[in-house]
Design a protein around this motif. Sequence first.
Motif, mmCIF file in Angstrom:
data_model
loop_
_atom_site.group_PDB
_atom_site.id
_atom_site.type_symbol
_atom_site.label_atom_id
_atom_site.label_comp_id
_atom_site.label_asym_id
_atom_site.label_seq_id
_atom_site.Cartn_x
_atom_site.Cartn_y
_atom_site.Cartn_z
ATOM 1 N N TYR A 78 0.817 -1.226 0.000
ATOM 2 C CA TYR A 78 0.000 0.000 0.000
ATOM 3 C C TYR A 78 0.849 1.273 0.000
ATOM 4 O O TYR A 78 0.665 2.142 -0.851
ATOM 5 C CB TYR A 78 -0.923 0.005 1.220
ATOM 6 C CG TYR A 78 -1.665 1.312 1.407
ATOM 7 C CD1 TYR A 78 -2.705 1.668 0.559
ATOM 8 C CD2 TYR A 78 -1.314 2.202 2.431
ATOM 9 C CE1 TYR A 78 -3.381 2.874 0.709
ATOM 10 C CE2 TYR A 78 -1.980 3.403 2.592
ATOM 11 C CZ TYR A 78 -3.020 3.733 1.733
ATOM 12 O OH TYR A 78 -3.679 4.918 1.875
ATOM 13 N N LEU A 79 1.783 1.376 0.939
ATOM 14 C CA LEU A 79 2.497 2.642 1.121
ATOM 15 C C LEU A 79 3.335 2.999 -0.103
ATOM 16 O O LEU A 79 3.265 4.135 -0.600
ATOM 17 C CB LEU A 79 3.379 2.562 2.370
ATOM 18 C CG LEU A 79 4.151 3.840 2.719
ATOM 19 C CD1 LEU A 79 3.193 4.999 2.939
ATOM 20 C CD2 LEU A 79 5.020 3.614 3.950
ATOM 21 N N TRP A 80 4.123 2.042 -0.607
ATOM 22 C CA TRP A 80 4.998 2.367 -1.737
ATOM 23 C C TRP A 80 4.204 2.672 -3.013
ATOM 24 O O TRP A 80 4.484 3.684 -3.679
ATOM 25 C CB TRP A 80 6.000 1.243 -1.972
ATOM 26 C CG TRP A 80 6.902 1.502 -3.137
ATOM 27 C CD1 TRP A 80 6.927 0.843 -4.329
ATOM 28 C CD2 TRP A 80 7.908 2.517 -3.231
ATOM 29 N NE1 TRP A 80 7.864 1.373 -5.164
ATOM 30 C CE2 TRP A 80 8.491 2.409 -4.516
ATOM 31 C CE3 TRP A 80 8.367 3.503 -2.369
ATOM 32 C CZ2 TRP A 80 9.504 3.246 -4.948
ATOM 33 C CZ3 TRP A 80 9.380 4.351 -2.792
ATOM 34 C CH2 TRP A 80 9.939 4.212 -4.068
ATOM 35 N N PRO A 81 3.213 1.873 -3.412
ATOM 36 C CA PRO A 81 2.419 2.254 -4.595
ATOM 37 C C PRO A 81 1.703 3.594 -4.419
ATOM 38 O O PRO A 81 1.535 4.337 -5.381
ATOM 39 C CB PRO A 81 1.417 1.099 -4.736
ATOM 40 C CG PRO A 81 2.077 -0.060 -4.098
ATOM 41 C CD PRO A 81 2.858 0.519 -2.947
ATOM 42 N N LEU A 82 1.267 3.899 -3.195
ATOM 43 C CA LEU A 82 0.606 5.183 -2.964
ATOM 44 C C LEU A 82 1.556 6.341 -3.229
ATOM 45 O O LEU A 82 1.140 7.395 -3.731
ATOM 46 C CB LEU A 82 0.100 5.240 -1.518
ATOM 47 C CG LEU A 82 -0.586 6.530 -1.077
ATOM 48 C CD1 LEU A 82 -1.886 6.741 -1.845
ATOM 49 C CD2 LEU A 82 -0.854 6.510 0.429
ATOM 50 N N LEU A 83 2.829 6.165 -2.931
ATOM 51 C CA LEU A 83 3.805 7.239 -3.088
ATOM 52 C C LEU A 83 4.317 7.355 -4.514
ATOM 53 O O LEU A 83 4.513 8.455 -5.020
ATOM 54 C CB LEU A 83 4.982 7.006 -2.130
ATOM 55 C CG LEU A 83 6.060 8.089 -2.080
ATOM 56 C CD1 LEU A 83 5.473 9.389 -1.540
ATOM 57 C CD2 LEU A 83 7.236 7.641 -1.223
ATOM 58 N N VAL A 84 4.522 6.232 -5.174
ATOM 59 C CA VAL A 84 5.233 6.250 -6.454
ATOM 60 C C VAL A 84 4.288 6.305 -7.651
ATOM 61 O O VAL A 84 4.748 6.441 -8.790
ATOM 62 C CB VAL A 84 6.157 5.017 -6.548
ATOM 63 C CG1 VAL A 84 5.372 3.771 -6.993
ATOM 64 C CG2 VAL A 84 7.327 5.273 -7.486
ATOM 65 N N THR A 85 2.985 6.203 -7.440
ATOM 66 C CA THR A 85 2.039 6.247 -8.560
ATOM 67 C C THR A 85 1.036 7.370 -8.354
ATOM 68 O O THR A 85 0.395 7.460 -7.303
ATOM 69 C CB THR A 85 1.273 4.914 -8.701
ATOM 70 O OG1 THR A 85 0.549 4.638 -7.503
ATOM 71 C CG2 THR A 85 2.221 3.774 -8.987
ATOM 72 N N THR A 86 0.918 8.219 -9.359
ATOM 73 C CA THR A 86 -0.118 9.249 -9.386
ATOM 74 C C THR A 86 -1.012 9.102 -10.605
ATOM 75 O O THR A 86 -2.034 9.778 -10.692
ATOM 76 C CB THR A 86 0.519 10.650 -9.389
ATOM 77 O OG1 THR A 86 1.401 10.769 -10.522
ATOM 78 C CG2 THR A 86 1.314 10.890 -8.112
ATOM 79 N N SER A 87 -0.641 8.230 -11.505
ATOM 80 C CA SER A 87 -1.429 7.997 -12.717
ATOM 81 C C SER A 87 -2.341 6.795 -12.511
ATOM 82 O O SER A 87 -1.968 5.803 -11.883
ATOM 83 C CB SER A 87 -0.502 7.747 -13.914
ATOM 84 O OG SER A 87 -1.242 7.324 -15.045
#
Length: 300
Positions: A235-244
């Motif tokens: 959860y945490l890493w995808p939330l940070l590294v993806t905005t698209s």
Amino acid sequence: MSQVQPAIAAPVPLAAEAPRRRRFLGADLTTHVILLLGVVLFAMPIWIVLMGSTHDAATIGRGEVPLLPGSEGWNNYATAWSEGNTRRASVPVSTMMFNSAVMALLITVGKLAISITSAYAVAFFSFPGRMLCFWAIFITLMLPVEVRIFPTFQVVSDLGMVNTYQGLIIPLIASATATLLFRQFFLTIPDELVEAAKMDGAGPMRFFKDIVLPLSATNIAALFVILFVYGWNQYLWPLLVTTSTDVETIVIGIVKMLGAEADTEWNIVMATTVLALLPPVAVVILMQRWFVKGLTETEK
């Protein structure tokens, strides 16, 4: 001359066995009751979500807790799969599940490949700094992604991997835990087997392919289950590294579906949650025999 007769144990009276049997039955009943309560506590929220996903939004909006299936299940799942939360213009569940599957599978395969090769090198080769390399890998257990998340994001950003599969996967591939487990297993392989392979003319790669990998099959299967669930639930890493929305994962999508009460289609959210449970559950069920075999097998 008198002969010593062997002592014969006197049979236990049936009256003495009855209290013992009752104690065993009482303990067995208590154990089963505790286990049943644990199952109910664990399964009840899942059952409520499953039943809620088959009702319309009005039923959930009224605060009702449905315990029986409704008539809107097919429509809810079809809408979630193809459209998502229509009130918040979310990404279709099919796209998010594809992204999560790609991320989880590549993280799992990458972790297994790197871990088994690094453990093989540390366990079977002698080179300067071998134990230093092992302890350097081991020390990274104290540096999970949450601790090094900002410098890791800076590196990913500088390399232009934000909003890409590479940015989602590569920082999570290394696994000191899997390396440690494989190394400890490789140390149990007898030296005689290694010497026999050398006498047969097997080089390092052939020994790795023909002997080490088959012996490690159950360990690989057990770690595959654990690592896949780990990658799927990120959860945490995808939330940070993806905005698209093109690379949005299912865990992030479920959180984004939640908003103000008027904008949240709880029936669609619950249907999405049930769909998100299916891949990890399927992996656990399909790999269960290998997973249990890896835990219970004593001889390789």
